[in-house]
Design an enzyme around this catalytic site. Structure first.
Site, PDB file in Angstrom:
ATOM      1  N   CYS A 163       0.823  -1.214   0.000  1.00 24.45           N
ATOM      2  CA  CYS A 163       0.000   0.000   0.000  1.00 24.45           C
ATOM      3  C   CYS A 163       0.855   1.261   0.000  1.00 24.45           C
ATOM      4  CB  CYS A 163      -0.867   0.035   1.250  1.00 24.45           C
ATOM      5  SG  CYS A 163      -1.827  -1.441   1.491  1.00 24.45           S
ATOM      6  N   ARG A 217       5.062  -0.254  -6.316  1.00 24.87           N
ATOM      7  CA  ARG A 217       5.024  -1.076  -5.112  1.00 24.87           C
ATOM      8  C   ARG A 217       3.937  -2.140  -5.176  1.00 24.87           C
ATOM      9  NH1 ARG A 217       6.818   0.509  -0.258  1.00 24.87           N
ATOM     10  NH2 ARG A 217       8.708   1.653  -0.539  1.00 24.87           N
ATOM     11  N   TRP A 257      -3.217  -2.610  -1.337  1.00 25.44           N
ATOM     12  CA  TRP A 257      -2.846  -3.980  -1.699  1.00 25.44           C
ATOM     13  C   TRP A 257      -3.553  -4.851  -0.666  1.00 25.44           C
ATOM     14  CZ3 TRP A 257       0.112  -8.099   0.388  1.00 25.44           C
ATOM     15  CH2 TRP A 257       0.623  -9.007  -0.543  1.00 25.44           C
ATOM     16  N   ASN A 316      -1.665   2.072   6.083  1.00 27.23           N
ATOM     17  CA  ASN A 316      -0.853   0.922   5.657  1.00 27.23           C
ATOM     18  C   ASN A 316      -0.555   0.094   6.900  1.00 27.23           C
ATOM     19  OD1 ASN A 316      -0.712   2.132   3.186  1.00 27.23           O
ATOM     20  ND2 ASN A 316       1.468   2.643   3.296  1.00 27.23           N
ATOM     21  N   GLY A 317      -0.490  -1.228   6.756  1.00 28.06           N
ATOM     22  CA  GLY A 317      -0.165  -2.070   7.913  1.00 28.06           C
ATOM     23  C   GLY A 317      -1.349  -2.949   8.275  1.00 28.06           C
ATOM     24  N   GLU A 368      18.657 -17.299  -8.276  1.00 27.27           N
ATOM     25  CA  GLU A 368      18.243 -15.929  -8.599  1.00 27.27           C
ATOM     26  C   GLU A 368      17.710 -15.850 -10.038  1.00 27.27           C
ATOM     27  OE1 GLU A 368      17.485 -13.406  -7.085  1.00 27.27           O
ATOM     28  OE2 GLU A 368      17.666 -11.722  -8.456  1.00 27.27           O
ATOM     29  N   LYS A 401      13.927 -14.654 -10.919  1.00 27.60           N
ATOM     30  CA  LYS A 401      13.628 -13.537 -11.830  1.00 27.60           C
ATOM     31  C   LYS A 401      12.628 -13.992 -12.882  1.00 27.60           C
ATOM     32  CE  LYS A 401      14.614 -10.849 -10.086  1.00 27.60           C
ATOM     33  NZ  LYS A 401      15.369 -10.608  -8.876  1.00 27.60           N
ATOM     34  N   GLU A 421       9.018 -14.663 -11.343  1.00 18.76           N
ATOM     35  CA  GLU A 421       8.232 -13.528 -10.833  1.00 18.76           C
ATOM     36  C   GLU A 421       7.735 -12.593 -11.923  1.00 18.76           C
ATOM     37  OE1 GLU A 421      10.279 -11.272  -7.808  1.00 18.76           O
ATOM     38  OE2 GLU A 421      12.132 -11.279  -8.930  1.00 18.76           O
ATOM     39  N   HIS A 434      19.554 -36.268  -8.523  1.00 20.19           N
ATOM     40  CA  HIS A 434      18.786 -36.760  -7.371  1.00 20.19           C
ATOM     41  C   HIS A 434      17.293 -36.488  -7.502  1.00 20.19           C
ATOM     42  CE1 HIS A 434      22.430 -37.827  -5.280  1.00 20.19           C
ATOM     43  NE2 HIS A 434      22.906 -36.604  -5.468  1.00 20.19           N
ATOM     44  N   LYS A 465       6.716  -4.227  -4.077  1.00 19.98           N
ATOM     45  CA  LYS A 465       8.137  -3.900  -4.024  1.00 19.98           C
ATOM     46  C   LYS A 465       8.702  -4.032  -2.625  1.00 19.98           C
ATOM     47  CE  LYS A 465      12.075  -2.585  -5.582  1.00 19.98           C
ATOM     48  NZ  LYS A 465      12.859  -3.670  -6.219  1.00 19.98           N
TER      49      LYS A 465
HETATM   50  C1  F6R Z   1      12.711 -10.352  -6.018  1.00 18.60           C
HETATM   51  C2  F6R Z   1      12.454  -9.379  -5.003  1.00 18.60           C
HETATM   52  C3  F6R Z   1      12.077  -9.837  -3.641  1.00 18.60           C
HETATM   53  C4  F6R Z   1      12.883  -9.048  -2.588  1.00 18.60           C
HETATM   54  C5  F6R Z   1      12.445  -9.438  -1.176  1.00 18.60           C
HETATM   55  C6  F6R Z   1      13.267  -8.741  -0.118  1.00 18.60           C
HETATM   56  O1  F6R Z   1      13.055  -9.769  -7.230  1.00 18.60           O
HETATM   57  O2  F6R Z   1      12.535  -8.201  -5.248  1.00 18.60           O
HETATM   58  O3  F6R Z   1      12.282 -11.198  -3.500  1.00 18.60           O
HETATM   59  O4  F6R Z   1      14.236  -9.324  -2.781  1.00 18.60           O
HETATM   60  O5  F6R Z   1      11.096  -9.108  -0.999  1.00 18.60           O
HETATM   61  O6  F6R Z   1      13.194  -7.356  -0.242  1.00 18.60           O
HETATM   62  P1  F6R Z   1      14.239  -6.396   0.434  1.00 18.60           P
HETATM   63  O7  F6R Z   1      15.557  -6.635  -0.192  1.00 18.60           O
HETATM   64  O8  F6R Z   1      13.724  -5.021   0.178  1.00 18.60           O
HETATM   65  O9  F6R Z   1      14.257  -6.732   1.898  1.00 18.60           O
END
Ligand code: F6R
Length: 597
Positions: free
Chosen positions: A2, A27, A73, A99-100, A470, A474, A477, A493, A592
């Site tokens: 949010c 976000r 959100w 928010n929260g 990673e 990527k 997501e 395995h 985000k």
């Molecule tokens: C993946 C991504 C998320 C963040 C995770 C932690 O591309 O962006 O997996 O890495 O939510 O976020 P931070 O680094 O802000 O604690």
């Protein structure tokens, strides 16, 4: 997650509010709403994207010089108009955005309903508006304080009352920043929403209330004690939060990596590593790295670096697991929390748990002034610049670089050995990344050949196993394609059962430690008609015998290959998602900064 924006001043509020929430779109959100005060409080809200809602409801044409806005959100209650913020009290005198999560909202709601309040939504947030109504005796600030004292949970809050020329904001576990300027005052859950108006910010801490008027700000704690906060000047500028010539923020941020990496290293490399951290770190006998998501992958690489370079036993944990598993902390443990946003709820809770248990703490954080950055005892800022694309890219390579510098620093301090060779090689990484980026068209072609597949496997060994994780994260997501990362040797395995002509397998296969063994794994995939994409060292032409597609990357030290290898995997995921016509910067269901636990 949010987003909140508020404005009070001499200009019309609505265009500032709508523009502000648009800056927070990255976000993630499902609905949007604006409240503007002009004698009465007018509210417009709806499910959907800001531009579409604005086109129908003309949010930015609402009249009044103070107001609050929100992107929601959904947590409590489905995405719907009635659940969208702002929420009002029964009288229509008060509006709030929140928010929260209010943990005790069920009992408060019941109490309020018994007292005759009518609820208009399924949200936890709405109870705040009714609590303010209940406690209101002519002073919004006092009513907000009394309301917040009833609440258990987290909040970033902004509230208006139709008869008071002020906005009251408050924070507990969910960020609120106040932006100050001569003829207006701004509030937001993220500085980037108001950065184009002012760079002078006041960051609220937990359990603080800010009362903002057209040109004045007063901050107090929940006990009504005035706090002298002072303003901080933000270092980012507007160009950094705009897309420029790039189609998406994610692409821009991938291409920024030569620069972001230079900024992470600037002033820190030389005859020795310069990090402004406390000498207490030198006694550390064990490191525990905690993080979530992509930052957790950086932590996995960090473990290799710290054990290999600094020879300090290092453990890695998900923040969400660390905080709940009763971790045994010893006096000489250093807990390193890694977070791009500095606001991730699980990582913040892990930091607090570590401090409670007596560990020394260090934050590796990108967002200056964020909660984790302020609460960790010591810190290393990434200086990677704002990361707007939901999928983390440049923050990851900066995190790995910062962890490498931390390892070299600890080696110097604990063992008296300077690693000039490694520092020299670190400083060549931006140039090497640049040469990988020049290969973008080839990577795009490969994406064109594979983007219709539904499953991908990513394999890597040693320090490049987290790179495989990673790469897979990527892809899943942003393209919604199922992808898994494994250590290459683990394939036999189990995952090998999945391999057939419909399964592209991405190998991280640089020359160096484990290379021959990785080739054997490629043979195994080839024998089962799997399609192979290989990341290989420049000059390695033999690998073409096994791989259907090869992406060459410049040679570097084994332990630095993760930084270089990540770039083509980011580009591959990006081009695949873009070819599928997806909203790369705002993937579905993701946010985000994950400020719920
Ligand atoms: C993946 C991504 C998320 C963040 C995770 C932690 O591309 O962006 O997996 O890495 O939510 O976020 P931070 O680094 O802000 O604690």
């Amino acid at each position: 997650m949010c987003g909140i924006v508020g404005y009070i001043g001499s200009h019309q509020a609505a265009p500032i509010l709508v523009n502000g929430i648009k800056r927070l779109e990255y976000r993630g959100y499902d609905s949007v709403g604006v409240a503007v005060v002009n004698g009465e409080i007018e509210i417009k809200k709806e499910v959907g994207m800001i531009d579409k809602v604005n086109a129908v409801h003309c949010l930015d044409k609402m009249e009044g010089t103070r107001g609050i806005a929100h992107t929601r959100w959904a947590t409590h209650g489905e995405p719907s108009k009635r659940n969208a913020h702002p929420h009002m009290d029964c009288t229509g005198d008060v509006a709030i955005v929140h928010n929260g999560i209010i943990e005790n909202y069920v009992s408060i709601r019941k109490m309020l309903q018994e007292e005759g309040h009518a609820m208009a939504s399924d949200t936890d947030s709405e109870v705040i508006a009714h609590l303010i109504e209940k406690f209101y005796e002519g002073n919004l600030e006092t009513a907000v304080r009394k309301a917040l004292l009833q609440i258990q949970g987290t909040y970033g809050l902004a509230a208006v009352h139709k008869r008071e020329n002020k906005i009251v904001v408050a924070r507990n576990g969910s960020p609120i920043v106040i932006g100050v300027k001569e003829n207006g005052t701004f509030a937001a859950s993220d500085a980037s929403a108001i950065l184009e108006h002012t760079k002078k910010m006041i960051y609220l801490d937990d359990r603080e209330i800010g009362v903002i008027g057209p040109g004045a700000v007063v901050v107090k704690n929940l006990e009504d004690k005035k706090i002298d906060k002072g303003t901080q000047e933000i270092e980012w500028d507007l160009a950094q939060i705009e897309k420029g010539e790039f189609k998406h923020f994610m692409l821009k941020e991938i291409f920024e990596q030569p620069e972001s990496l230079k900024n992470t290293m600037r002033g820190r490399l030389g005859n020795e590593i310069k990090l402004s951290i406390n000498s207490r770190i030198e006694d550390s006998e064990r490191l525990i790295l905690v993080a979530g998501g992509t930052s957790w992958h950086a932590a996995l690489i960090g473990r290799y670096l710290l054990e290999e370079i600094a020879k300090i036993p290092t453990e890695v944990d998900y923040s969400s697991e660390f905080r709940y598993r009763n971790p045994l902390i010893r006096e000489k443990d250093l807990v390193v929390v890694i977070s791009q946003s500095g606001e991730t709820a699980d990582t913040l809770a892990a930091l607090r748990e570590a401090k409670k248990r007596g560990a020394k703490t260090l934050g590796i954080i990108n967002v200056v002034g964020s909660t984790i950055a302020r609460e960790a005892e010591m810190g290393v800022y990434l200086h990677a610049g704002p990361e707007i694309g939901v999928a983390s890219t440049k923050a990851f390579t900066s995190q790995v670089t910062a962890l490498c510098m931390l390892a070299v620093y600890l080696k110097e301090r604990k063992r008296g050995e300077t690693d000039i060779k490694l520092m020299r090689e670190l400083s060549t990484l931006p140039e090497k990344i640049d040469s990988v980026l020049k290969n973008k068209d080839k990577i795009k072609d490969i994406a064109g050949s594979v983007f219709k597949h539904n499953n991908f496997l990513y394999l890597g060994r040693g320090i490049n196993f987290p790179v495989a994780l990673e790469g897979a994260l990527k892809l899943k997501e942003i393209s919604y394609i199922h992808a898994e990362g494994y250590p290459a040797a683990e394939m036999k395995h189990g995952p090998i059962a999945l391999i057939d002509e419909n399964m592209p397998v991405v190998f991280v296969a640089n020359k160096g430690k484990g290379y021959e063994k990785t080739l054997s794994n490629m043979e195994e995939v080839k024998a089962r008609h799997g399609k192979i994409i290989a990341i290989a060292t420049e000059g390695d032409e033999d690998i073409k015998r096994l791989a259907d597609w090869v992406i060459h990357v410049p040679e570097t030290l084994d332990i630095l290959t993760p930084v270089i290898n990540t770039i083509p995997l980011q580009l591959l995921a990006y081009y695949i998602a873009d070819m599928k016509g997806l909203d790369v910067d705002k993937p579905r269901n993701l946010a985000k900064s994950v400020t719920v636990e």
